[in-house]
Scaffold this active site. Structure first.
Site, short mmCIF file in Angstrom:
data_model
loop_
_atom_site.label_atom_id
_atom_site.label_comp_id
_atom_site.label_asym_id
_atom_site.label_seq_id
_atom_site.Cartn_x
_atom_site.Cartn_y
_atom_site.Cartn_z
N GLY A 265 0.80 -1.21 0.00
CA GLY A 265 0.00 0.00 0.00
C GLY A 265 0.84 1.27 0.00
N HIS A 301 -1.82 6.20 8.65
CA HIS A 301 -0.93 5.12 9.10
C HIS A 301 0.54 5.48 8.83
CE1 HIS A 301 0.05 0.77 9.75
NE2 HIS A 301 1.06 1.09 8.98
N GLU A 302 0.84 5.86 7.59
CA GLU A 302 2.25 6.15 7.26
C GLU A 302 2.74 7.38 8.03
OE1 GLU A 302 3.44 3.68 5.88
OE2 GLU A 302 1.59 2.87 5.06
N HIS A 305 3.58 6.47 11.60
CA HIS A 305 4.86 5.77 11.72
C HIS A 305 6.01 6.73 12.01
CE1 HIS A 305 4.40 1.53 10.99
NE2 HIS A 305 3.94 1.63 9.76
N GLU A 324 4.09 -2.03 13.67
CA GLU A 324 2.92 -2.21 12.82
C GLU A 324 1.62 -2.36 13.62
OE1 GLU A 324 3.00 -1.30 10.02
OE2 GLU A 324 5.08 -1.51 9.33
N1 B3K Z 1 6.05 -0.66 6.53
C1 B3K Z 1 5.48 -0.84 5.23
C2 B3K Z 1 5.42 -2.25 4.79
C3 B3K Z 1 6.66 -2.76 4.19
C4 B3K Z 1 6.46 -4.13 3.61
C5 B3K Z 1 7.72 -4.74 3.17
N2 B3K Z 1 7.51 -6.02 2.52
C6 B3K Z 1 4.13 -0.23 5.13
C7 B3K Z 1 3.40 -0.06 6.39
O1 B3K Z 1 3.07 -0.98 7.10
O2 B3K Z 1 3.15 1.06 6.74
ZN ZN Z 2 2.82 0.17 8.82
#
Ligand code: B3K
Ligand code: ZN
Length: 896
Positions: A265, A301-302, A305, A324
């Site tokens: 995503g 979400h991003e 993070h 996550e």
């Molecule tokens: N941290 C990334 C996901 C990465 C996947 C690698 N195979 C997106 C997310 O969870 O925000």
């Molecule tokens: Zn994530």
């Protein structure tokens, strides 16, 4: 290594800290699609806390070595090998420069540096950085990065990397450069660069503490009109994190970039989030209400993070849920909060119901199969296979349980302490748990089991009411039921389960709750803490035998077993004050009916259903006091996949027949009500993106869908044709088109052909909409004369189809194999043969996308003998021929 050899696993227990640390990284890129030169200068020092190692081992994959130097001296003792590079006999502290090349245009895996639509992008999580340059590519090595990008100016006018822009300018021969610095230490998986022809929507905001920030959403020029929603969502997310957690944006600028070739995503690279176009671009004509909601939650979400993941990161990949699970919990809370308007209570409940549906379908299924693993896994072969529903969604439920146990205020105290202790560090799930415990004066050692035990717990509930003493006893017993061998392999001790409960009186109102030993009643919903295998809780002063409302708001990721009567479920559906449990009562009722019918199908008996479900659905449908979105959800039957997993032996054809029968009966019996509901919930005029309007559209489309099930679907065809022709938004358009496809499947006529062609022509130049066109056809019901596999096979030859674009591959192939169970599991094995071909074709191009598709057969042992034998053969064929570790890990696990 022979192809079928068991691949090497990485184990959590083997973790050792890095022998060296890298304080600064200076990267210089000379970008050309075929061959990009990367010069990497690192300040390296021995890790003082670790036993001395003489050699430095750096990871590197698919790179060509040019030269190396230590402290400027080119005569270095290095060895380049398949897995990386060894520098021998290094001093305690030194500057290492390594220069090499990588090949972005040939990179179809979409990991590392690659080209999409003529532009450069990177994806480094989990281990893609080693495909760009040699490095200690592990999350516990955190460094400050400076990045210089050089490229031809006319082809790549925009050059972006993490952090702040230090400098930019022209170079000879039509080239130019940009220099970026990210002041925050970060692990290599958060590195990113983007170069190409892009334009940005910009906004300037002031944070809570008054600092100016520049926000940008970068896209290809034709997509600029689809960036407004992402920008609004970003601003809302920034505000929400300030208000809820006191967390501010720490960089001067924050960028989002859209790319159409992307494995998942989106990705939270520091200050430079890279998004799949699907998760960022939207306008009413091209995106559905669901797309709008997804974009908001993924942008959130991003962004979230930035603190939970980036400022505090994971020590190793076994701790993935640390970032996550916590960040999914945060995005769910964000979406629930902003769904808002005057519908906020209902919107919150709707969001919770949707999240639980996904958890139960995806995570419970995972826990029942060969991929079952704890929230903090113990071993992996390919870490990319562990970005799972368990790590993300069960992980989020684990975080939610802390909040349920300590309250919102206590949870905030725990978060504050977590950042106070660990800002700038790479830590573990235990560190998070200890911060929650210490901030609240609690002992959460038993709670650790949620991280280490796999499988879905079951809580068996028995109740007893005594008229004479007015005592109501509730006994809760926890166990794991018949979990898969993979889940059984983990320890299985009693968990600490926050079990939320209410008692509903005969008048439908909640009974005030007083537990034995308390002096007065407190509230009408209580969280019982179940810590032992079995425990009894006694409520006193209960005037009459109540009906228990169990696990309110789904307070723990468990299965509740309680023997409700059908009338009791109908009563809860009508009266429970907890909206989640109101919905849940209807689902239990429907599930029971559907599973009984599926059994009748299996025994070739004629189908009969009681009136209870019809009456219950009628009450919901006509109850104007309920929000349209809640009604739409409550009138949605459990999915075929969810139902098949609940059968002793999964039989997709039987489930499909049962579900279709119930939908037809509900369509017929409530026909007048569906028609009236449809007309009452039209949304004429300008499109509104509010939760209220989206709820109306959902209920309207759900009415249309039921009407399309009728033997004579003339009403549905008339209404859907009108809706399609008049649609000013994608929700209405898709809703109409799928009703027409469904009606056509029932009657075998061609009512869907014209709109289907129109849809293609209208949106030919919009890849995300064409994905919908493929997916709609892959998931259609089909009919005897035209099995969907034939349609899907024909579509693989369509000029717009390609396996190289993950969105397109998923739209057609994964939609058919993963979301059309009755057609995919055809008894002639045609679906499985197709699956083998596609998994192997993808394996050669993009192992991550292939491995996801490979997972669609993992529950093969649960199916009817005729199907499971063929599924096994298909898995064996893939095991024999797949080359990537990703796919081999999945099929080998499935076959043991
Ligand atoms: N941290 C990334 C996901 C990465 C996947 C690698 N195979 C997106 C997310 O969870 O925000
Ligand atoms: Zn994530």
């Amino acid at each position: 290594m022979s192809i079928s050899a068991t691949p090497p696993a990485t184990r959590r227990a083997d973790y050792t800290p890095p022998a060296f640390l890298i304080d600064t990284v200076d990267l210089e890129f000379d970008l050309t699609p075929e061959r990009t030169v990367v010069r990497n200068t690192m300040r390296v020092r021995r890790n003082p806390t670790v036993v001395r190692a003489s050699n430095l081992e750096l990871a590197g994959e698919q790179l060509e070595f040019i030269r190396a130097a230590v402290d400027g001296h080119p005569n270095v003792n290095v060895r380049v090998h398949e897995r990386g590079l060894t520098v021998y006999d290094v001093p305690d502290c030194f500057e290492l420069t390594v220069t090499g090349t990588c090949h972005p245009a040939a990179n179809t895996t979409l990991m590392g540096l690659y080209v999409s639509g003529g532009n450069f992008f990177t994806q480094c999580e989990a281990q893609g950085f080693r495909r760009i340059t040699w490095f200690l590519d592990r999350p516990d090595v955190m460094s400050v990065y400076t990045v210089t990008l050089r490229a031809e100016k006319s082809a790549y006018p925009v050059l972006l990397s993490n952090g702040n822009l230090l400098d930019q300018g022209d170079l000879p021969e039509g080239r130019h450069y940009a220099k970026w610095e990210d002041p925050f230490k970060k692990p290599s998986y958060l590195f990113a660069l983007v170069a190409g022809k892009l334009v940005a929507r910009e906004a300037r905001i002031k944070t809570g503490s008054g600092k100016e920030k520049l926000l940008q959403v970068w896209v290809e020029p034709q997509d600029l009109d689809k960036t407004g929603h992402a920008m609004d969502s970003l601003i809302r997310a920034i505000r929400w994190d300030e208000v809820c957690f006191g967390l501010e944006l720490d960089l001067d600028r924050f960028m989002i970039v859209a790319v159409s070739d992307f494995n998942m995503g989106a990705m939270e690279n520091k200050g430079l989030n890279i998004f799949n176009t699907k998760c960022v671009l939207a306008n009413p004509e091209t995106a559905t209400d669901t797309d709008f909601a997804n974009i908001e939650s993924i942008v959130g979400h991003e962004y979230f993070h930035n603190w939970t993941g980036n400022r505090v990161t994971c020590r190793d990949w076994f701790q993935l849920s640390l970032k996550e699970g916590l960040t999914v919990f945060r995005d769910q809370a964000f979406s629930a909060a902003v769904a808002g308007g005057n519908e906020s209570e209902a919107a919150r409940a709707t969001k919770r119901i949707e999240d639980v549906c996904i958890l139960r379908q995806m995570q419970f299924g995972e826990d029942a199969g060969p991929m079952a693993h704890p929230v903090r896994p113990e071993r992996y072969v390919e870490i990319n296979n562990f970005y799972t529903a368990t790590v993300y969604r069960k992980g989020a439920e684990v975080v939610r349980m802390y909040q349920t146990l300590v309250g919102e205020g206590g949870f905030r105290k725990g978060m504050d302490l977590y950042f106070q202790r660990h800002d700038g560090q790479a830590v573990t799930c235990d560190d998070f748990r200890l911060a929650m415990a210490d901030a609240n004066g609690r002992d959460f050692s038993q709670f650790e089991r949620w991280y280490s035990q796999a499988g879905t717990p079951r809580v068996r509930v028995t109740t007893h009411y005594d008229d004479a003493t007015r005592l109501y006893g509730v006994t809760l017993a926890q166990e794991y039921g018949d979990a898969s061998p993979a889940a059984r392999a983990t320890q299985r001790e009693p968990l600490l389960i926050p079990f939320s409960i209410g008692l509903v009186g005969r008048d439908g109102a909640d009974v005030p709750l007083r537990l034995e030993g308390e002096t007065e009643a407190r509230g009408t919903t209580r969280v019982l803490e179940l810590a032992q295998a079995e425990q009894c809780f006694t409520f006193v002063d209960i005037p009459e035998k109540p009906l228990p409302s169990l696990l309110r708001n789904f307070s723990a990721p468990v299965i509740v077993e309680y023997d409700y009567g059908n009338d009791e479920l109908a009563f809860l559906l009508a009266h429970d004050s907890d909206p989640f449990n109101r919905w849940e009562a209807g689902q239990r009722l429907a599930t029971r009916e559907l599973l009984a019918l599926a059994e009748q199908v299996r025994q070739a008996r004629s189908l009969e259903m009681s009136d209870t479900l019809i009456n219950a659905f009628r009450s919901v449908l006509t109850d104007e006091s309920l929000s349209p979105s809640f009604r739409a959800l409550s009138l949605t039957l459990p999915t075929e996949i969810y139902l098949a997993e609940r059968m002793a032996v999964s039989d997709p054809a039987a489930v499909h027949a049962a579900r279709r029968y119930v939908r037809q009966r509900l369509g017929q019996a409530l026909r007048e009500a569906w028609l009236a509901t449809y007309e009452r919930h039209l949304t004429p005029g300008v499109y509104e993106a509010t939760a209220e309007a989206a709820g109306r559209r959902a209920l309207k489309c759900s009415a249309l869908a039921y009407l399309s099930e009728l033997d004579d679907p003339a009403d549905a065809v008339r209404l859907a044709t009108r809706q399609y022709d008049m649609a000013n938004n994608m929700t209405d358009r898709i809703g109409a088109l799928s009703a027409l496809l469904n009606a056509a499947a029932g009657t075998g006529d061609d009512v869907a052909n014209r709109p289907l062609d129109d849809f293609y022509t209208r949106f030919e130049h919009d890849p995300l909409v064409i994905d919908k066109w493929f997916a709609l056809q892959a998931t259609q019901r089909g009919h005897a004369q035209c099995p969907v596999i034939d349609v899907v096979r024909a579509l693989t030859h369509h000029r717009a189809f390609t396996l190289k674009n993950p969105n397109r591959a998923r739209a057609l192939i994964s939609s058919f194999c993963g979301a059309n169970p009755s057609q995919f599991h055809a008894t002639d094995g045609s679906g499985y043969a197709f699956w083998v071909e596609q998994v192997l074709a993808l394996d050669a191009i993009n192992p991550q996308v292939a491995a996801r598709l490979a997972r669609t057969l993992e529950l093969w042992r649960r199916f009817t003998p005729v199907l499971s034998a063929q599924m096994r053969t298909a898995l064996e064929q893939v095991e024999l021929n797949a080359r990537s570790l990703d796919v081999r890990e999945i099929v080998q696990k499935a076959l043991v």
